[in-house]
Design a protein around this motif. Structure first.
Motif, PDB file in Angstrom:
ATOM      1  N   UNK A   5       0.856  -1.189   0.000  1.00 19.30           N
ATOM      2  CA  UNK A   5       0.000   0.000   0.000  1.00 19.30           C
ATOM      3  C   UNK A   5       0.894   1.242   0.000  1.00 19.30           C
ATOM      4  N   UNK A   6       0.530   2.188  -0.856  1.00 20.13           N
ATOM      5  CA  UNK A   6       1.303   3.424  -0.986  1.00 20.13           C
ATOM      6  C   UNK A   6       0.377   4.599  -0.657  1.00 20.13           C
ATOM      7  N   UNK A  31      -0.280  -0.237  -4.575  1.00 18.21           N
ATOM      8  CA  UNK A  31      -1.628   0.329  -4.712  1.00 18.21           C
ATOM      9  C   UNK A  31      -1.663   1.699  -4.043  1.00 18.21           C
ATOM     10  N   UNK A  32      -2.130   2.700  -4.791  1.00 13.39           N
ATOM     11  CA  UNK A  32      -2.004   4.078  -4.343  1.00 13.39           C
ATOM     12  C   UNK A  32      -3.272   4.577  -3.647  1.00 13.39           C
ATOM     13  N   UNK A  92       4.324   2.306   2.270  1.00 15.03           N
ATOM     14  CA  UNK A  92       5.205   3.333   1.697  1.00 15.03           C
ATOM     15  C   UNK A  92       4.486   4.687   1.721  1.00 15.03           C
ATOM     16  N   UNK A  93       5.199   5.712   2.137  1.00 15.17           N
ATOM     17  CA  UNK A  93       4.679   7.082   2.069  1.00 15.17           C
ATOM     18  C   UNK A  93       5.546   7.837   1.063  1.00 15.17           C
ATOM     19  N   UNK A  94       4.922   8.340  -0.003  1.00 11.11           N
ATOM     20  CA  UNK A  94       5.656   9.013  -1.070  1.00 11.11           C
ATOM     21  C   UNK A  94       5.348  10.511  -1.038  1.00 11.11           C
ATOM     22  N   UNK A  95       6.379  11.344  -1.126  1.00 12.29           N
ATOM     23  CA  UNK A  95       6.218  12.791  -1.229  1.00 12.29           C
ATOM     24  C   UNK A  95       7.082  13.283  -2.388  1.00 12.29           C
ATOM     25  N   UNK A 114       8.030   3.018   4.968  1.00 17.72           N
ATOM     26  CA  UNK A 114       9.112   3.457   4.086  1.00 17.72           C
ATOM     27  C   UNK A 114       8.798   4.869   3.572  1.00 17.72           C
ATOM     28  N   UNK A 115       9.793   5.735   3.618  1.00 16.31           N
ATOM     29  CA  UNK A 115       9.624   7.139   3.220  1.00 16.31           C
ATOM     30  C   UNK A 115      10.382   7.371   1.916  1.00 16.31           C
TER      31      UNK A 115
END
Length: 406
Positions: A5-6, A31-32, A92-95, A114-115
């Motif tokens: 999961x993102x 999966x976003x 996962x955390x996406x920036x 996860x960053x």
């Protein structure tokens, strides 16, 4: 194998291709899921209302094929997504690089997430986009073109003879040059309250709000210049508008023409040529008829006759346009220009006459004047055949008059 999961979070107001490219790249990690800032959060955090409501933004984000699901964040401020993050429980955390900070990184470390920090990059063949750049460059606010009666909106002019100013509101279909006479200072001020486009509402009321915002009481107390109302009215009032000024900054009367046939006719006979920006050290009010009257070089009656020439030309322009009489319009337009220059000779700065002479030599040009206060900027031409003129002058701009929404 179970997909990761993102999670990403943001405002996603003014949704653009940069957002979609970001979603696409983030979804490559799994999966976003998307957290979206609420209307209230954006209002308090960024100090502005959203272009699209939170429900519209939720609808649009969910419709993007890279997004598995999306939610409105319940929190506030820059960390408004915490509750959504805890609900989704992503891997996962996406920036993007602009949105990265130590607080987000510390939260991910604490929760074992996860960053990932991504650089902004558009899809192949597309221009890099950001909401900030769109707000700076992509404003759809109209501008205004003053046709005749320019300066009459200043009380020190109309006290000699009241009269009409004629304006048309223009669609922003070209790159509008600063210091060009198209009311860019008023337009830039209006961007502070309406960054993208004019809101729905009565045009005269919008113009009054803009006029009062630009000419606030502090500015008046400090002796600052009061911008003429024809700038705000010219931008906000669609079609062809005339405004009657009589010793006041705000007009006593307003009249508009929205007849499509007349506006089409007027549009087909106007071209703009950008000469050069009005130079920063130039004051077009130096040695004006009004200064000379105060010095005793001209009588009050002499200046009154000069202002009357200006107001008469504006009347004649209005009548000729409504009659679609090109010869009469061109004649009145020339009279309007000569009346302006007689009152404010400093409008004719070095280089202006050369530009006029170059273009006036074209057999299609019937009349001309400078936009706004002059001294440079845009030269407005009345032409017999716009197509023929533009074929010989690729630098010419064909303005589009903003029509009223029916």
């Amino acid at each position: 194998m179970k997909r990761k999961k993102v999670f990403v979070s943001g405002c996603y107001d003014m949704l653009h291709s940069g957002h979609v490219a970001f979603f696409k790249e983030a979804s490559s990690y799994g999966d976003l899921y998307v957290g979206i800032g609420s209307d209230e959060t954006i209002l308090h955090y960024k100090g502005r209302k959203t272009v699209y409501s939170e429900q519209e933004r939720l609808y649009m984000v969910k419709a993007i094929r890279y997004v598995t699901d999306a939610y409105i964040n319940a929190g506030s401020g820059i960390m408004d997504f915490v509750e959504t993050l805890e609900m989704v429980k992503p891997d996962v955390f996406v920036v993007n690089h602009d949105g990265a900070n130590s607080e987000k990184e510390a939260l991910c470390k604490k929760l074992g997430i996860e960053y990932v920090v991504l650089d902004r990059k558009p899809d192949e063949g597309l221009k890099a986009r950001s909401t900030t750049s769109l707000r700076k460059e992509g404003s759809m606010l109209p501008t205004r073109l003053d046709l005749a009666g320019t300066w009459i909106d200043q009380p020190y002019v109309s006290e000699f003879a009241p009269g009409w100013a004629l304006t048309i509101s223009l669609e922003p279909t070209f790159d509008i040059q600063e210091r060009g006479g198209l009311s860019t200072s008023t337009r830039n001020m209006m961007k502070k309250i309406w960054p993208v486009q004019l809101p729905d509402g009565d045009p005269e009321t919008l113009a009054k709000l803009a006029f009062c915002f630009e000419n606030d009481p502090i500015k008046r107390q400090q002796g600052g210049h009061i911008s003429g109302a024809q700038d705000a009215l010219g931008i906000c009032m669609p079609g062809l508008c005339r405004q009657y000024y009589n010793r006041s900054f705000w007009p006593e009367k307003l009249e508009s023409c929205h007849d499509r046939e007349i506006l089409d006719w007027l549009e087909s006979h106007l071209c703009l040529i950008f000469m050069f920006p009005r130079r920063s050290n130039v004051s077009v009010t130096v040695n004006s008829a009004f200064e000379r009257e105060k010095k005793g070089e001209l009588t009050y009656a002499e200046v009154g006759r000069m202002v009357t020439d200006l107001t008469r030309a504006a009347d004649d322009c209005w009548k000729a346009i409504l009659d679609k009489n090109l010869a009469a319009f061109a004649s009145a337009y020339r009279d309007s220009f000569h009346a302006q220059v007689a009152l404010f000779p400093a409008m004719m700065q070095p280089g202006v006459q050369d530009c006029i002479d170059r273009h006036a030599a074209d057999g299609q040009v019937m009349a001309w004047k400078m936009a706004g206060a002059g001294g440079g900027g845009y030269l407005i031409l009345v032409v017999n055949n716009r197509e023929a003129f533009c074929a010989n002058h690729p630098e010419a701009i064909c303005p589009v008059i903003r029509r009223r929404d029916y």
